[in-house]
Design a protein around this motif. Structure first.
Motif, PDB file in Angstrom:
ATOM      1  N   GLY A  86     -16.546  12.219   2.634  1.00  0.00           N
ATOM      2  CA  GLY A  86     -16.901  11.286   1.571  1.00  0.00           C
ATOM      3  C   GLY A  86     -17.279   9.955   2.189  1.00  0.00           C
ATOM      4  O   GLY A  86     -16.425   9.306   2.812  1.00  0.00           O
ATOM      5  N   ASN A 128     -15.189   6.816   1.812  1.00  0.00           N
ATOM      6  CA  ASN A 128     -13.880   6.754   2.463  1.00  0.00           C
ATOM      7  C   ASN A 128     -13.960   6.241   3.895  1.00  0.00           C
ATOM      8  O   ASN A 128     -12.968   6.282   4.630  1.00  0.00           O
ATOM      9  N   LYS A 180      -5.671  12.288   5.904  1.00  0.00           N
ATOM     10  CA  LYS A 180      -5.371  11.603   4.646  1.00  0.00           C
ATOM     11  C   LYS A 180      -3.861  11.553   4.530  1.00  0.00           C
ATOM     12  O   LYS A 180      -3.199  12.574   4.363  1.00  0.00           O
ATOM     13  N   THR A 232      -8.814  15.319   6.185  1.00  0.00           N
ATOM     14  CA  THR A 232      -9.674  14.543   5.293  1.00  0.00           C
ATOM     15  C   THR A 232     -10.765  15.414   4.685  1.00  0.00           C
ATOM     16  O   THR A 232     -11.511  14.942   3.819  1.00  0.00           O
ATOM     17  N   LYS A 256     -12.636  17.402   2.275  1.00  0.00           N
ATOM     18  CA  LYS A 256     -12.501  17.508   0.822  1.00  0.00           C
ATOM     19  C   LYS A 256     -12.410  18.954   0.348  1.00  0.00           C
ATOM     20  O   LYS A 256     -11.970  19.220  -0.773  1.00  0.00           O
ATOM     21  N   GLU A 267      -4.498  12.680  -7.592  1.00  0.00           N
ATOM     22  CA  GLU A 267      -5.610  11.831  -7.172  1.00  0.00           C
ATOM     23  C   GLU A 267      -5.141  10.373  -7.151  1.00  0.00           C
ATOM     24  O   GLU A 267      -4.503   9.910  -8.098  1.00  0.00           O
TER      25      GLU A 267
END
Length: 449
Positions: free
Chosen positions: A144, A147, A162, A363, A365, A396
């Motif tokens: 992303g 990010n 993350k 990380t 997604k 989220e």
């Protein structure tokens, strides 16, 4: 927290010194300029390219498996992992290696923006955009683009983890106190629960000092992006949210629901150790501590760990004070930047799956969160409330972003020093707030000159 967005107090070698050393090393070459894959004699097998990666995670917590998996599949490009301790001295060791003529890594991982910014500003990080394009790595699809924080519209790192902040609680102590696992709660609620969980020698709470102070946390909750700065070019240290954090943390000390600041700092008490040795029934932790939850050899215990969401400043908030970390960069002096990018692309797409069991969420997604939970837990389901962990991982969040970095390390130092005076009853809250703001604004102005 290890490399969390809960940025710990950083002290580093001055940028001017780094720049001077970089200039010196540039005259004589870099240690990362290893010989490329080549034939010693015509017709013989080519010597593999060798890359060196420096990171702060112990080998046994995932990096060893990562390297083994890669090296088996890529005999022509072999990697070696070197661990450095993610503290001030360890980071200085990495900085020294980056300017070395013999020991410079090709790839290195910074934990948190403070250390990363220091290296980027000193010219240690190679620009990645052309390397990403040539490799065909789909940044937006995998990580992303939003990010990743660019500098002058240029990418100098890619985040590999993350991290999620959360509260970890002794489930037996919680049940004994007649309390349910909190959800959608605030820091006021946390302080109240800490009082109910204080029993005998066990404190109801532990927050690591000086790194994870509440005034910094509440400041971040109120303003996730560039929490230290206002829109007028000065510090945000006169925010009511900062004062709220100061008062809440002092309340924990004053009511005896948390071990004192002085004892925490002087004895260098560790967050996970306080919980797993029964000295505290509730800690502010994160996903990076999962490996300790499963460590019954060093921390034998008879209680499960339950997981509660990150408390908010006000009810209904969705800010998680951790975020994207394990910032992977390529040494600007590496002779093998394209090879390094090849490894990084593999690591971010699939290779860091081997890091999950040690508490590091990819990380990527597209990662299957049910599978992540399964790998997190492993054979340790009896040691934790799996459903509460799963809920934390699947929620989220809004994450903090540090784009501005003017005098950041100095501002953190000021915040810590003045908070300490308040926590130890050396100065009252009004004087503390006034001094923090004045010193911070002066530091910002001095850095801009």
């Amino acid at each position: 927290m290890e490399g969390l967005k809960l940025n710990k107090i950083r002290k580093g070698i001055p940028l001017a010194a780094l720049a001077a050393l970089l200039a010196f090393s540039g005259c004589s070459g870099s240690g990362s300029e290893k010989a490329s894959s080549s034939s010693d004699v015509a017709g013989t097998k080519k010597t593999p390219v060798k890359l060196t990666i420096w990171g702060g995670v112990p080998e046994e917590s995932g990096p060893k498996d990562v390297v083994t998996n890669w090296n088996k599949a890529n005999p022509e490009l072999q990697v070696e992992y070197i661990r450095y301790v993610n503290d001030d001295s360890g980071n200085t060791k990495l900085d020294t290696a980056l300017i070395s003529k013999t020991d410079a890594p090709d790839i290195f991982i910074s934990y948190g923006e403070t250390y990363y910014n220091r290296r980027m500003n000193a010219g240690m990080t190679a620009p990645l955009d052309d390397l990403i394009a040539k490799n065909g790595f789909k940044v937006d699809e995998i990580i992303g683009s939003s990010n990743i924080i660019k500098s002058n519209n240029t990418t100098f790192y890619l985040p590999a983890m993350k991290q999620l902040s959360m509260v970890m609680i002794n489930q037996t102590a919680l049940t004994s106190a007649g309390e349910k696992l909190p959800d959608q709660w605030t820091w006021d609620d946390y302080v109240k629960l800490a009082g109910r969980l204080t029993k005998g020698e066990a404190k109801g709470s532990f927050i690591q000092a000086p790194g994870e102070i509440l005034p910094k946390i509440t400041l971040t909750l109120a303003k996730p992006k560039d929490s230290y700065y206002n829109d007028k070019g000065s510090s945000n240290f006169d925010s009511p949210s900062l004062q709220k954090g100061l008062e809440l943390q002092k309340q924990l000390y004053d009511k005896g629901n948390m071990v004192s600041w002085a004892e925490t700092v002087s004895n260098k008490l560790a967050t996970h150790s306080e919980l797993f040795t029964g000295k505290a029934n509730m800690i502010l932790g994160g996903t990076h501590l999962i490996r300790y939850v499963k460590d019954t050899k060093n921390f034998p215990r008879d209680f499960k760990v339950a997981f509660a969401s990150n408390p908010q400043l006000e009810s209904g908030g969705k800010v998680n004070i951790a975020g994207f970390n394990d910032l992977m960069s390529i040494n600007s002096k590496s002779a093998h930047k394209e090879d390094a990018m090849k490894f990084i692309a593999w690591y971010l797409s699939e290779g860091n799956t081997a890091m999950i069991a040690g508490g590091r969420i990819p990380t990527n997604k597209k990662a299957d969160m049910d599978k992540v939970v399964e790998l997190f837990v492993g054979d340790a389901a009896a040691l934790m409330d799996v459903e509460s962990l799963k809920k934390i991982l699947k929620t989220e969040y809004v994450f903090p972003a540090q784009v501005e970095s003017t005098a950041y390390a100095e501002l953190t130092k000021i915040l810590t020093e003045e908070s300490e005076k308040y926590f130890m009853n050396v100065q009252p809250i009004d004087k503390t707030m006034q001094t923090i703001k004045t010193r911070a604004d002066q530091a910002i102005q001095a850095a801009k000159k």
